[in-house]
Design an enzyme around this catalytic site. Structure first.
Site, PDB file in Angstrom:
ATOM      1  N   TYR A  33       0.817  -1.205   0.000  1.00  0.00           N
ATOM      2  CA  TYR A  33       0.000   0.000   0.000  1.00  0.00           C
ATOM      3  C   TYR A  33       0.850   1.255   0.000  1.00  0.00           C
ATOM      4  CZ  TYR A  33       0.882   1.128   4.934  1.00  0.00           C
ATOM      5  OH  TYR A  33       1.468   1.491   6.122  1.00  0.00           O
ATOM      6  N   ARG A  52       7.674   3.866  -4.975  1.00  0.00           N
ATOM      7  CA  ARG A  52       7.822   2.916  -3.861  1.00  0.00           C
ATOM      8  C   ARG A  52       6.760   1.814  -3.935  1.00  0.00           C
ATOM      9  NH1 ARG A  52       7.787   5.253   2.145  1.00  0.00           N
ATOM     10  NH2 ARG A  52       5.603   5.541   1.631  1.00  0.00           N
ATOM     11  N   ARG A 100      -8.511 -19.779  -0.073  1.00  0.00           N
ATOM     12  CA  ARG A 100      -7.388 -19.618   0.857  1.00  0.00           C
ATOM     13  C   ARG A 100      -6.390 -20.766   0.771  1.00  0.00           C
ATOM     14  NH1 ARG A 100      -5.616 -21.030   5.996  1.00  0.00           N
ATOM     15  NH2 ARG A 100      -4.703 -19.343   7.214  1.00  0.00           N
ATOM     16  N   HIS A 102      -1.884 -20.908   1.351  1.00  0.00           N
ATOM     17  CA  HIS A 102      -0.791 -19.994   1.679  1.00  0.00           C
ATOM     18  C   HIS A 102       0.020 -19.570   0.447  1.00  0.00           C
ATOM     19  CE1 HIS A 102      -1.724 -20.984   5.800  1.00  0.00           C
ATOM     20  NE2 HIS A 102      -0.752 -20.216   6.253  1.00  0.00           N
ATOM     21  N   LYS A 144      -2.468 -16.215  16.496  1.00  0.00           N
ATOM     22  CA  LYS A 144      -2.945 -16.706  15.190  1.00  0.00           C
ATOM     23  C   LYS A 144      -3.479 -15.511  14.412  1.00  0.00           C
ATOM     24  CE  LYS A 144      -5.040 -20.954  13.428  1.00  0.00           C
ATOM     25  NZ  LYS A 144      -3.904 -21.387  12.624  1.00  0.00           N
ATOM     26  N   GLU A 176       9.187 -23.354  13.692  1.00  0.00           N
ATOM     27  CA  GLU A 176       8.008 -24.090  13.224  1.00  0.00           C
ATOM     28  C   GLU A 176       7.960 -24.028  11.706  1.00  0.00           C
ATOM     29  OE1 GLU A 176       4.273 -22.275  14.293  1.00  0.00           O
ATOM     30  OE2 GLU A 176       5.044 -20.262  13.978  1.00  0.00           O
ATOM     31  N   LEU A 200       3.377 -20.928  16.961  1.00  0.00           N
ATOM     32  CA  LEU A 200       1.946 -20.975  17.253  1.00  0.00           C
ATOM     33  C   LEU A 200       1.714 -22.209  18.134  1.00  0.00           C
ATOM     34  CD1 LEU A 200      -0.811 -19.603  16.333  1.00  0.00           C
ATOM     35  CD2 LEU A 200      -1.107 -21.704  15.035  1.00  0.00           C
TER      36      LEU A 200
HETATM   37  N1  PDD Z   1      -2.063 -23.532  10.150  1.00  0.00           N
HETATM   38  N2  PDD Z   1       2.092 -23.004  12.998  1.00  0.00           N
HETATM   39  C1  PDD Z   1       1.549 -22.202  12.062  1.00  0.00           C
HETATM   40  C2  PDD Z   1       2.317 -20.987  11.624  1.00  0.00           C
HETATM   41  C3  PDD Z   1       0.295 -22.498  11.521  1.00  0.00           C
HETATM   42  O1  PDD Z   1      -0.248 -21.679  10.606  1.00  0.00           O
HETATM   43  C4  PDD Z   1      -0.397 -23.662  11.951  1.00  0.00           C
HETATM   44  C5  PDD Z   1      -1.743 -24.026  11.423  1.00  0.00           C
HETATM   45  C6  PDD Z   1       0.200 -24.476  12.936  1.00  0.00           C
HETATM   46  C7  PDD Z   1      -0.464 -25.731  13.484  1.00  0.00           C
HETATM   47  O2  PDD Z   1      -1.550 -25.361  14.315  1.00  0.00           O
HETATM   48  P1  PDD Z   1      -2.825 -26.354  14.469  1.00  0.00           P
HETATM   49  O3  PDD Z   1      -2.282 -27.681  14.825  1.00  0.00           O
HETATM   50  O4  PDD Z   1      -3.607 -25.731  15.579  1.00  0.00           O
HETATM   51  O5  PDD Z   1      -3.542 -26.368  13.158  1.00  0.00           O
HETATM   52  C8  PDD Z   1       1.442 -24.116  13.447  1.00  0.00           C
HETATM   53  C9  PDD Z   1      -3.386 -23.738   9.622  1.00  0.00           C
HETATM   54  C10 PDD Z   1      -3.688 -25.150   9.335  1.00  0.00           C
HETATM   55  C11 PDD Z   1      -3.603 -22.822   8.419  1.00  0.00           C
HETATM   56  O6  PDD Z   1      -3.117 -21.698   8.488  1.00  0.00           O
HETATM   57  O7  PDD Z   1      -4.284 -23.203   7.468  1.00  0.00           O
END
Ligand code: PDD
Length: 290
Positions: A33, A52, A100, A102, A144, A176, A200
């Site tokens: 943005y 930019r 959705r 990633h 989250k 993670e 997370l």
């Molecule tokens: N993702 N770490 C991250 C960064 C996450 O995005 C997730 C889950 C986990 C695992 O958390 P859980 O076991 O509660 O699903 C760890 C979900 C599945 C998603 O973004 O679609």
């Protein structure tokens, strides 16, 4: 108009213009943005802002469908529709609209948003008070949050490499995955990163720890390193959608595969619990969530 919202050609008051939920801004904050000020229908430093903006977009591998000149012309057209001598002119581009997931979606094009509001010039000669705050940006992985851009970029990198997941490290410590938690088996011990602000607190991770307890598998929640990851007997990722899967390769090198029975025991326990709990379909919701 008092305020103006623009979304891919739709124009209306800010409270009226509608955005599809699948715009990646909603799920991931996946966009860039700019914000500028207009006075007497002249946007201050517009060229620099547009420069930019295009640079930010390129850094996120987004290709605008509009040229710099077209964008400037559009902003000026919109500024002239708002009845205020000084205006805040904000625009953003998101990666597009798609279900959705990633990594970058295959078939989508960027969405262009513009917001114009009246702006009150600040009295810059007034003194202000300040506070200091430790810079903890990107240290909130335990929340989250929707700000998933680093996760999106890592996930895309994994996809480009033909991999299911990207494993994050900070210094030498494994934290993670981009959308999962990461664990290892080492000499019969289930090792997983501690529940701090760098991961997370995964629900699947918590279930795995519970199952380890039931199976008599020791659990170690102290950080493990990249070397320990490569040398692990097994590497596992866990999440709501992958449950608990193990890895065969890491950065193209063969890994794990040295504790298959232990791995299978834990995977079976996870899947059994999933099936048992989801089979309780006839149970009233209140009892299931008690
Ligand atoms: N993702 N770490 C991250 C960064 C996450 O995005 C997730 C889950 C986990 C695992 O958390 P859980 O076991 O509660 O699903 C760890 C979900 C599945 C998603 O973004 O679609």
């Amino acid at each position: 108009m008092e305020t103006l919202g623009y979304y891919n050609g739709d124009i209306g008051l800010l409270d009226e213009v509608r955005i599809p939920m699948n715009d990646r801004a909603c799920w991931f904050g996946d966009g860039v943005y700019e914000a500028a000020i207009s006075a007497d229908y002249t946007i201050f430093a517009l060229e620099e802002h547009i420069h930019r903006f295009f640079n930010s977009a390129a850094l996120l591998q987004m290709v605008p469908e509009i040229t710099k000149t077209q964008l400037a012309e559009l902003l000026y057209t919109l500024v002239h529709k708002v009845d205020s001598p000084t205006q805040s002119v904000y625009w953003q581009m998101t990666r597009g609209t798609a279900p959705r997931t990633h990594a970058f979606p295959e078939h989508t094009s960027p969405n262009l948003w513009v917001m114009i509001k009246p702006f009150t010039m600040p009295d810059i000669y007034q003194k202000v008070q300040l506070i200091t705050v430790e810079d903890t940006r990107f240290f909130h992985c335990n929340i989250k949050t929707l700000n998933l851009l680093p996760n999106v970029l890592a996930s895309e990198k994994a996809k480009q490499a033909g991999c299911a997941e990207a494993v994050f490290y900070r210094g030498n410590r494994i934290t993670e995955g981009s959308h999962s938690n990461v664990h290892i088996f080492q000499d019969g011990v289930f090792r997983t990163a501690p529940r701090d602000n760098l991961i997370l607190p995964g629900i699947s991770r918590a279930h795995l720890i519970t199952h380890c307890g039931e199976l008599g598998i020791p659990v170690d929640e102290t950080p493990f390193t990249r070397e320990e990851l490569f040398a692990a007997d097994e590497i596992m990722i866990s999440s709501t959608s992958t449950f608990c899967m193990s890895a065969s390769h890491l950065n193209g090198c063969k890994v794990g595969g040295r504790a298959p029975e232990l791995l299978r025991q834990l995977q079976d326990a996870f899947l059994d619990a999933f099936r048992r709990l989801t089979r309780a379909g006839s149970m009233p919701i209140r009892e299931r969530c008690a």
